[in-house]
Design an enzyme around this catalytic site. Structure first.
Site, mmCIF file in Angstrom:
data_model
loop_
_atom_site.group_PDB
_atom_site.id
_atom_site.type_symbol
_atom_site.label_atom_id
_atom_site.label_comp_id
_atom_site.label_asym_id
_atom_site.label_seq_id
_atom_site.Cartn_x
_atom_site.Cartn_y
_atom_site.Cartn_z
ATOM 1 N N GLY A 75 34.755 36.487 58.938
ATOM 2 C CA GLY A 75 34.307 37.888 58.971
ATOM 3 C C GLY A 75 33.097 38.392 58.363
ATOM 4 O O GLY A 75 32.667 38.582 56.842
ATOM 5 N N TYR A 76 31.765 37.721 59.118
ATOM 6 C CA TYR A 76 30.556 38.102 58.438
ATOM 7 C C TYR A 76 30.120 39.503 59.268
ATOM 8 O O TYR A 76 29.803 40.669 58.223
ATOM 9 C CB TYR A 76 29.508 37.162 59.107
ATOM 10 N N GLU A 122 28.906 25.603 60.566
ATOM 11 C CA GLU A 122 29.341 25.906 61.909
ATOM 12 C C GLU A 122 27.912 25.452 63.269
ATOM 13 O O GLU A 122 28.049 25.316 64.221
ATOM 14 C CB GLU A 122 29.038 27.611 62.085
ATOM 15 N N ASN A 172 18.766 32.752 67.461
ATOM 16 C CA ASN A 172 18.186 31.581 67.513
ATOM 17 C C ASN A 172 16.944 31.996 67.064
ATOM 18 O O ASN A 172 15.715 30.715 66.636
ATOM 19 C CB ASN A 172 17.915 30.463 69.108
ATOM 20 N N GLU A 173 15.973 33.782 67.174
ATOM 21 C CA GLU A 173 14.929 33.812 66.346
ATOM 22 C C GLU A 173 15.042 33.850 64.911
ATOM 23 O O GLU A 173 13.937 32.996 64.519
ATOM 24 C CB GLU A 173 14.333 35.260 66.293
HETATM 25 C C1 LIG Z 1 30.502 36.542 71.429
HETATM 26 C C2 LIG Z 1 30.151 36.855 69.874
HETATM 27 C C3 LIG Z 1 31.034 36.399 69.475
HETATM 28 C C4 LIG Z 1 30.786 36.520 67.798
HETATM 29 N N1 LIG Z 1 31.935 35.753 66.910
HETATM 30 C C5 LIG Z 1 31.912 36.177 66.060
HETATM 31 C C6 LIG Z 1 32.694 36.032 65.056
HETATM 32 O O1 LIG Z 1 33.290 35.564 64.771
HETATM 33 N N2 LIG Z 1 31.821 36.378 62.943
HETATM 34 C C7 LIG Z 1 30.927 37.078 62.750
HETATM 35 O O2 LIG Z 1 31.181 37.277 61.677
HETATM 36 N N3 LIG Z 1 29.856 37.278 64.039
HETATM 37 C C8 LIG Z 1 29.798 36.688 65.032
HETATM 38 N N4 LIG Z 1 29.309 36.865 65.940
HETATM 39 C C9 LIG Z 1 28.204 38.034 65.833
HETATM 40 C C10 LIG Z 1 27.225 37.188 65.699
HETATM 41 O O3 LIG Z 1 26.479 36.309 65.033
HETATM 42 C C11 LIG Z 1 25.430 38.571 65.736
HETATM 43 O O4 LIG Z 1 25.546 38.838 67.113
HETATM 44 C C12 LIG Z 1 24.222 37.569 65.346
HETATM 45 O O5 LIG Z 1 24.639 37.719 63.922
HETATM 46 C C13 LIG Z 1 23.318 38.684 65.930
HETATM 47 O O6 LIG Z 1 23.796 39.975 64.942
HETATM 48 P P1 LIG Z 1 23.673 41.140 65.700
HETATM 49 O O7 LIG Z 1 24.075 40.992 66.800
HETATM 50 O O8 LIG Z 1 24.105 42.294 64.771
HETATM 51 O O9 LIG Z 1 21.735 41.471 66.175
HETATM 52 P P2 LIG Z 1 20.732 42.331 65.752
HETATM 53 O O10 LIG Z 1 20.540 41.095 63.850
HETATM 54 O O11 LIG Z 1 21.219 43.383 65.441
HETATM 55 O O12 LIG Z 1 19.770 41.347 66.675
HETATM 56 C C14 LIG Z 1 19.189 41.922 67.433
HETATM 57 C C15 LIG Z 1 18.013 41.190 68.070
HETATM 58 O O13 LIG Z 1 16.691 40.711 67.509
HETATM 59 C C16 LIG Z 1 16.491 40.366 66.819
HETATM 60 N N5 LIG Z 1 16.049 40.024 65.450
HETATM 61 C C17 LIG Z 1 16.903 40.561 64.311
HETATM 62 N N6 LIG Z 1 16.442 40.217 63.128
HETATM 63 C C18 LIG Z 1 14.914 39.384 63.225
HETATM 64 C C19 LIG Z 1 13.948 38.846 62.624
HETATM 65 N N7 LIG Z 1 13.906 39.627 61.610
HETATM 66 N N8 LIG Z 1 13.149 38.673 62.854
HETATM 67 C C20 LIG Z 1 12.847 38.205 64.430
HETATM 68 N N9 LIG Z 1 14.218 38.930 65.278
HETATM 69 C C21 LIG Z 1 14.686 39.055 64.396
HETATM 70 C C22 LIG Z 1 17.786 39.051 67.032
HETATM 71 O O14 LIG Z 1 17.087 37.635 67.182
HETATM 72 C C23 LIG Z 1 18.243 39.866 68.167
HETATM 73 O O15 LIG Z 1 17.537 39.491 68.834
HETATM 74 C C24 LIG Z 1 29.657 36.996 67.606
HETATM 75 C C25 LIG Z 1 28.938 37.981 68.638
HETATM 76 C C26 LIG Z 1 29.269 37.616 70.187
HETATM 77 C C27 LIG Z 1 28.473 38.265 71.228
#
Ligand SMILES: Cc1cc2nc3c(=O)[nH]c(=O)nc-3n(C[C@H](O)[C@H](O)[C@H](O)COP(=O)(O)OP(=O)(O)OC[C@H]3O[C@@H](n4cnc5c(N)ncnc54)[C@H](O)[C@@H]3O)c2cc1C
Length: 400
Positions: A137-138, A253, A383-384
Site C-alpha cells: 500500500g504505497y 522489488e 522507469n523515468e
Molecule cells: C497494474 C498495476 C499494479 C500496481 N501495483 C501496485 C501495488 O501493488 N502497490 C502500490 O503501492 N502501487 C502499485 N502500482 C502503482 C505504481 O507503482 C505507480 O503507478 C507508479 O509508481 C507511478 O505512479 P503514478 O501511477 O501515480 O504515475 P505518476 O507518478 O503520476 O507518473 C505519470 C507519468 O509521469 C512521469 N513522471 C512523474 N514524475 C516524474 C519525474 N519527476 N520525472 C520524469 N517523469 C516523471 C512518470 O514516469 C509517468 O510516466 C501499480 C500500478 C499498476 C498499473
C-alpha cells in the site's frame, strides 16, 4: 563455496560453481516431476491471483524449504546464497511458473534488514509456510512517483495508531492476508521524514477493497481506510523512517521484477516459430533482417542475465542493490516490451493470438507480454524515476 565467487573488490565470476550446477539439476528434476500442464494452464489464465493448484504447489515448495533458499537458517531458511535462490526462480520461469510473490522475494528481505527481532519472529516463519501474504500500500490517487506526497494519515492514540486515507493499485489486496502500508505519522515533520510503514491484517475493521482491472486482465484494487485501529507494534522501524523502509523494500522489488529467464523463454519460443514455414512460405528465419533483430534481442537477453546475477551477488555480499536494481528493472521492462513488439511484427497478426487460441504461436507468451509490459515500465516505480536514481546514485550526476 556457496555463491559465485568474488575475484576482486568490485568484480565477480559469472560462472556457476559445481555445487550451484548440482542444485540446478536437482530443481529441474523436481519440476519435471511436479509441474503439470494443468498447473501451467491455471497460472496462464489466473494472472496474479493464485488458484488452488498454484497454492498447493506453493505449499509443496514450502515443505521442501524452497521458499527460503537464500534466507538465513535462524528464520527457517536454507542458508544458501541469493545466487542459488535466483537459479531457483529462473528455473521456475523456464517452466512457465511465474513467481510473482513479492512477500517472499521483496518484503521478507526488507523485514530481515529493518524489522525488530520480535517482528521477524512474528512474520518470517509464517511467510515461509505460505500462511501470510502481504500486499503493498504505497500509491495513492495523488501520489505515485512522488511517494513522499502521500496523504493517508496515521495518528497515534495511546498504544494504537488510527489510520485514514485511500490507496490505489493495491495489487493482491483481494486475496492477501496483510497490507504493508505507508502512511504519514509525523504531521509536523518534513515530507520525507514524516512517513512510517505498518503491517496489519486486511481483515481489520474499517478497510474496504474495490477492484480495478488492467488491460491484461490482472486485477488490482483501490483500498479505503476509515478509522482503522492498529497496534503501535504494527510499525516497522521507527516513526518517521517509512520513506527509507519503503525505498529498501522497493530496491528488492525491482531486483525480482527484472527477470532474465522469462525473456529467454519468450525469445526461444519466438526463434522456434521463426524456423517454421507457414502455408509453404519461407520461414521468417530466411530473412536477414529478422535474423539481425533476433541476434540483437539475444545479446540484450544475455546482458540482462548478467545484471540479474550481479544484483544477487550484491545481496550475498550484504548489500542492497540500489542503482543496480533500478538498472535491472529499466533494462528488463524495456526489453520485454521490445521483444514482444518485434516478435509480433515478425510473426504478423498470428503473433497477437492469446493463450488458449487455436494455432497460437509461442504459447501466447508474446501477446501476454505485449499487454503486460507497459505496466512493468511504471509498476515498482516508473522507469523515468529509475533513470534519475541511476543518474544520481549510480553515476553521481547532479540533480537537474
Ligand atoms: C497494474 C498495476 C499494479 C500496481 N501495483 C501496485 C501495488 O501493488 N502497490 C502500490 O503501492 N502501487 C502499485 N502500482 C502503482 C505504481 O507503482 C505507480 O503507478 C507508479 O509508481 C507511478 O505512479 P503514478 O501511477 O501515480 O504515475 P505518476 O507518478 O503520476 O507518473 C505519470 C507519468 O509521469 C512521469 N513522471 C512523474 N514524475 C516524474 C519525474 N519527476 N520525472 C520524469 N517523469 C516523471 C512518470 O514516469 C509517468 O510516466 C501499480 C500500478 C499498476 C498499473
Amino acid at each position: 563455496m556457496n555463491a559465485l565467487h568474488r575475484i576482486g573488490a568490485d568484480t565477480m565470476d559469472f560462472r556457476y560453481t559445481p555445487e550451484q550446477e548440482r542444485f540446478r539439476t536437482e530443481i529441474r528434476a523436481f519440476l519435471r516431476e511436479n509441474v503439470s500442464d494443468e498447473l501451467r494452464r491455471e497460472i496462464a489464465v489466473s494472472g496474479h491471483s493464485p488458484g488452488p493448484l498454484g497454492k498447493a504447489f506453493l505449499r509443496l515448495l514450502g515443505e521442501r524449504g524452497w521458499l527460503g533458499i537464500g534466507w538465513p537458517r535462524e528464520y527457517g531458511g536454507q542458508g544458501r546464497s541469493m545466487i542459488e535462490q535466483t537459479i531457483f526462480y529462473h528455473e521456475l520461469d523456464l517452466q512457465d511458473i511465474h513467481y510473482g510473490n513479492l512477500t517472499i522475494t521483496s518484503l521478507a528481505m526488507a523485514l530481515m534488514k529493518l524489522a525488530s527481532e520480535e517482528q521477524k519472529q512474528q512474520y518470517l516463519s509464517r511467510i515461509l509456510k505460505g500462511e501470510l501474504e502481504i500486499c503493498l500500500g504505497y500509491t495513492e490517487p495523488g501520489a505515485g512517483s512522488d511517494l513522499a506526497g502521500i496523504t493517508t494519515r496515521a495518528v497515534r492514540v495511546g498504544d494504537e495508531y488510527v489510520i485514514n486515507g485511500q490507496k490505489v493499485f493495491t495489487t493482491g489486496a483481494h486475496y492477501a492476508s496483510h497490507i504493508w502500508l505507508l502512511a504519514r505519522s509525523e504531521a509536523d515533520a518534513p515530507r520525507h521524514k514524516g512517513l512510517s510503514v505498518f503491517i496489519f491484517p486486511l481483515a481489520t475493521a474499517g478497510i474496504t477493497v474495490h477492484p480495478i482491472y488492467t488491460m491484461e486482465g490482472i486485477r488490482t484494487n483501490e483500498v479505503f481506510l476509515d478509522d482503522v485501529h492498529v497496534p503501535a507494534s504494527a510499525m516497522i522501524g521507527t516513526a518517521g523512517s517509512g520513506f527509507h523502509t519503503a525505498a529498501i523494500a522497493l530496491d528488492f522489488e525491482r531486483v525480482f521484477m527484472g527477470k532474465y529467464t522469462k525473456l529467454r523463454r519468450n525469445l526461444d519460443a519466438l526463434m522456434h516459430e521463426c524456423r517454421q514455414s507457414l502455408d509453404g512460405s519461407a520461414p521468417p528465419f530466411d530473412d536477414p533482417v529478422v535474423r539481425d533483430r533476433l541476434v540483437g534481442l539475444h545479446l540484450d537477453v544475455e546482458r540482462l542475465r548478467l545484471l540479474c546475477l550481479k544484483s544477487a551477488w550484491m545481496i550475498d555480499q550484504g548489500q542492497v542493490p540500489n542503482a543496480e536494481a533500478s538498472a535491472q528493472k529499466v533494462f528488463a521492462s524495456d526489453l520485454e516490451q521490445r521483444l514482444a513488439d518485434e516478435g509480433i511484427r515478425i510473426l504478423g497478426p498470428r503473433g497477437q493470438l492469446e493463450y488458449g487460441s487455436a494455432h497460437v504461436p509461442a504459447h501466447g507468451h508474446l501477446a501476454q507480454s505485449w499487454l503486460l509490459s507497459p505496466m512493468l515500465r511504471f509498476g515498482g516505480g516508473a522507469n523515468e524515476i529509475q533513470r534519475d536514481i541511476i543518474a544520481q546514485r549510480g553515476l553521481g550526476l547532479p540533480r537537474a
